[in-house]
Design a protein around this motif. Sequence first.
Motif, PDB file in Angstrom:
ATOM      1  N   THR A  36      62.059 158.168 -97.846  1.00 33.34           N
ATOM      2  CA  THR A  36      63.513 158.057 -97.956  1.00 33.34           C
ATOM      3  C   THR A  36      64.225 159.401 -97.957  1.00 33.34           C
ATOM      4  OG1 THR A  36      63.369 158.005-100.378  1.00 33.34           O
ATOM      5  CG2 THR A  36      63.322 155.884 -99.210  1.00 33.34           C
ATOM      6  N   GLN A  37      63.475 160.485 -98.073  1.00 36.69           N
ATOM      7  CA  GLN A  37      64.106 161.807 -98.042  1.00 36.69           C
ATOM      8  C   GLN A  37      63.226 162.767 -97.265  1.00 36.69           C
ATOM      9  OE1 GLN A  37      66.273 163.040-101.508  1.00 36.69           O
ATOM     10  NE2 GLN A  37      65.640 165.182-101.283  1.00 36.69           N
ATOM     11  N   LEU A  38      63.853 163.512 -96.356  1.00 41.50           N
ATOM     12  CA  LEU A  38      63.141 164.469 -95.516  1.00 41.50           C
ATOM     13  C   LEU A  38      63.753 165.847 -95.694  1.00 41.50           C
ATOM     14  CD1 LEU A  38      61.042 164.987 -93.204  1.00 41.50           C
ATOM     15  CD2 LEU A  38      62.937 164.623 -91.614  1.00 41.50           C
ATOM     16  N   LEU A  65      66.791 162.943 -87.411  1.00 41.67           N
ATOM     17  CA  LEU A  65      65.883 162.366 -88.402  1.00 41.67           C
ATOM     18  C   LEU A  65      66.565 161.993 -89.712  1.00 41.67           C
ATOM     19  CD1 LEU A  65      62.914 164.874 -87.926  1.00 41.67           C
ATOM     20  CD2 LEU A  65      63.062 162.540 -87.020  1.00 41.67           C
ATOM     21  N   GLY A  66      67.817 162.415 -89.876  1.00 40.02           N
ATOM     22  CA  GLY A  66      68.501 162.145 -91.128  1.00 40.02           C
ATOM     23  C   GLY A  66      68.010 163.007 -92.270  1.00 40.02           C
ATOM     24  N   ALA A  67      67.574 164.224 -91.965  1.00 38.23           N
ATOM     25  CA  ALA A  67      67.081 165.130 -93.012  1.00 38.23           C
ATOM     26  C   ALA A  67      68.226 165.574 -93.906  1.00 38.23           C
ATOM     27  CB  ALA A  67      66.401 166.344 -92.386  1.00 38.23           C
ATOM     28  N   GLN A  68      68.005 165.500 -95.202  1.00 46.18           N
ATOM     29  CA  GLN A  68      69.065 165.847 -96.141  1.00 46.18           C
ATOM     30  C   GLN A  68      69.251 167.350 -96.293  1.00 46.18           C
ATOM     31  OE1 GLN A  68      66.767 163.542 -96.617  1.00 46.18           O
ATOM     32  NE2 GLN A  68      67.711 161.673 -97.408  1.00 46.18           N
ATOM     33  N   THR A  69      68.164 168.117 -96.095  1.00 42.39           N
ATOM     34  CA  THR A  69      68.222 169.546 -96.400  1.00 42.39           C
ATOM     35  C   THR A  69      67.351 170.337 -95.443  1.00 42.39           C
ATOM     36  OG1 THR A  69      68.453 168.976 -98.758  1.00 42.39           O
ATOM     37  CG2 THR A  69      67.938 171.262 -98.242  1.00 42.39           C
ATOM     38  N   ILE A  70      67.814 171.543 -95.091  1.00 46.23           N
ATOM     39  CA  ILE A  70      67.009 172.533 -94.386  1.00 46.23           C
ATOM     40  C   ILE A  70      66.925 173.770 -95.274  1.00 46.23           C
ATOM     41  CG2 ILE A  70      66.793 174.006 -92.350  1.00 46.23           C
ATOM     42  CD1 ILE A  70      68.512 172.012 -90.809  1.00 46.23           C
ATOM     43  N   LYS A  71      65.729 174.222 -95.549  1.00 46.45           N
ATOM     44  CA  LYS A  71      65.556 175.419 -96.356  1.00 46.45           C
ATOM     45  C   LYS A  71      65.751 176.667 -95.491  1.00 46.45           C
ATOM     46  CE  LYS A  71      61.966 175.596 -99.087  1.00 46.45           C
ATOM     47  NZ  LYS A  71      60.599 175.378 -99.630  1.00 46.45           N
ATOM     48  N   ILE A  72      66.372 177.682 -96.095  1.00 49.73           N
ATOM     49  CA  ILE A  72      66.557 178.956 -95.414  1.00 49.73           C
ATOM     50  C   ILE A  72      66.107 180.083 -96.339  1.00 49.73           C
ATOM     51  CG2 ILE A  72      68.471 178.007 -94.078  1.00 49.73           C
ATOM     52  CD1 ILE A  72      70.393 179.655 -95.768  1.00 49.73           C
ATOM     53  N   GLY A  73      65.667 181.190 -95.755  1.00 45.51           N
ATOM     54  CA  GLY A  73      65.065 182.243 -96.552  1.00 45.51           C
ATOM     55  C   GLY A  73      65.909 183.489 -96.707  1.00 45.51           C
ATOM     56  N   GLY A 128      75.277 166.823 -90.029  1.00 46.23           N
ATOM     57  CA  GLY A 128      74.997 165.836 -91.058  1.00 46.23           C
ATOM     58  C   GLY A 128      73.979 166.258 -92.084  1.00 46.23           C
ATOM     59  N   THR A 129      73.765 167.551 -92.249  1.00 51.53           N
ATOM     60  CA  THR A 129      72.790 168.027 -93.219  1.00 51.53           C
ATOM     61  C   THR A 129      73.370 169.188 -94.006  1.00 51.53           C
ATOM     62  OG1 THR A 129      70.457 168.663 -93.489  1.00 51.53           O
ATOM     63  CG2 THR A 129      71.648 169.643 -91.626  1.00 51.53           C
ATOM     64  N   ARG A 130      72.539 169.916 -94.732  1.00 55.26           N
ATOM     65  CA  ARG A 130      72.983 171.051 -95.527  1.00 55.26           C
ATOM     66  C   ARG A 130      71.846 172.060 -95.603  1.00 55.26           C
ATOM     67  NH1 ARG A 130      72.985 168.185-101.555  1.00 55.26           N
ATOM     68  NH2 ARG A 130      70.765 167.694-101.581  1.00 55.26           N
ATOM     69  N   VAL A 131      72.143 173.279 -96.044  1.00 51.13           N
ATOM     70  CA  VAL A 131      71.114 174.309 -96.129  1.00 51.13           C
ATOM     71  C   VAL A 131      70.906 174.709 -97.587  1.00 51.13           C
ATOM     72  CG1 VAL A 131      71.361 175.199 -93.800  1.00 51.13           C
ATOM     73  CG2 VAL A 131      72.825 176.117 -95.606  1.00 51.13           C
ATOM     74  N   ALA A 132      69.638 174.905 -97.947  1.00 47.73           N
ATOM     75  CA  ALA A 132      69.272 175.310 -99.298  1.00 47.73           C
ATOM     76  C   ALA A 132      68.633 176.695 -99.237  1.00 47.73           C
ATOM     77  CB  ALA A 132      68.310 174.306 -99.914  1.00 47.73           C
ATOM     78  N   PHE A 133      69.292 177.675 -99.820  1.00 47.95           N
ATOM     79  CA  PHE A 133      68.791 179.040 -99.848  1.00 47.95           C
ATOM     80  C   PHE A 133      67.693 179.161-100.899  1.00 47.95           C
ATOM     81  CE2 PHE A 133      69.062 183.396-101.623  1.00 47.95           C
ATOM     82  CZ  PHE A 133      68.754 184.118-100.472  1.00 47.95           C
TER      83      PHE A 133
END
Length: 295
Positions: A75-77, A109-117, A145-150
Amino acid sequence: MTTPPQLMATCWTTAGTAMPGPGTGRSPLRLKDRIAAAAAGGWRGFGVVHSDLAAYLERGTLTELRGILADHGITQLELELIEDWWTEDERRPESDRIRRELLTAAEALGAQTIKIGPETSSRAVDPDRFAASFDALATEAAEHGTRVAFEFLPFASYGDSLKAGIDLVTQVANPAGGLCVDIWHVARPGTDYTMIAESLPSEYLFSVELNDAAAAPIGTLFEDTVQRRLLPGTGSFDVPAFINAVRAAGFTGMWGVEMLSDRHRSLPLERGLAEAREATLACFAEANRRLTASA
């Protein structure tokens, strides 16, 4: 607090012998098999690193991958990792390529978050450009439709601490730009867990990752973090206290478990997932016990 937490197997937890670093980041295991094993083991979230996504797409499609995730009850990617997104030098073309591919995948894919470094080399960083680039990337992510997590890293040359991460996301104040808070990156440099609830607004706390470690680093910080992590609750970190600090910050999302260790990589996939889940749930049980005792 008695409801069992929803857990995410972050990308390295199911990656077999793969690990972060040049030439070592592509898993030898089929992505479909990894998803199936995680789902069968009770995990409801799943993480995919760009190199494994690219390998899958050599023969499959994003539509097929979305179907696989849905069929297995994921349910979460979470996708990762975009690096060098603020640069203007020779690193930027590759960063932009990965950025485009992950944003496209996140939307499909409906991914909720993309990690960034952060910056991990010794090159100078312009703070204003870094913040503006973060804002632009977060805005672009929202359009997909997603967001980025630092993800701050204690061995980074810029973006090396929880405070640095909090300063970034609160200064920019973009609803699609927040933090990934990994207990290793908080506890290893000795940061007080209470900073999470006291200084990080809940709307910028996008993802959380659990693991553990020995009392002192073994080798460099990078070697320690990719080779020597321990199961939650089996090392020197007070994982239940971290869980409760994150809860106090208002986090209600899925909890990631990021296992990076030579031992974990040596285990069969199913056994590694089972050990990680069992250890993590034991930490939640202790966190709940402490909350009840203090009530």
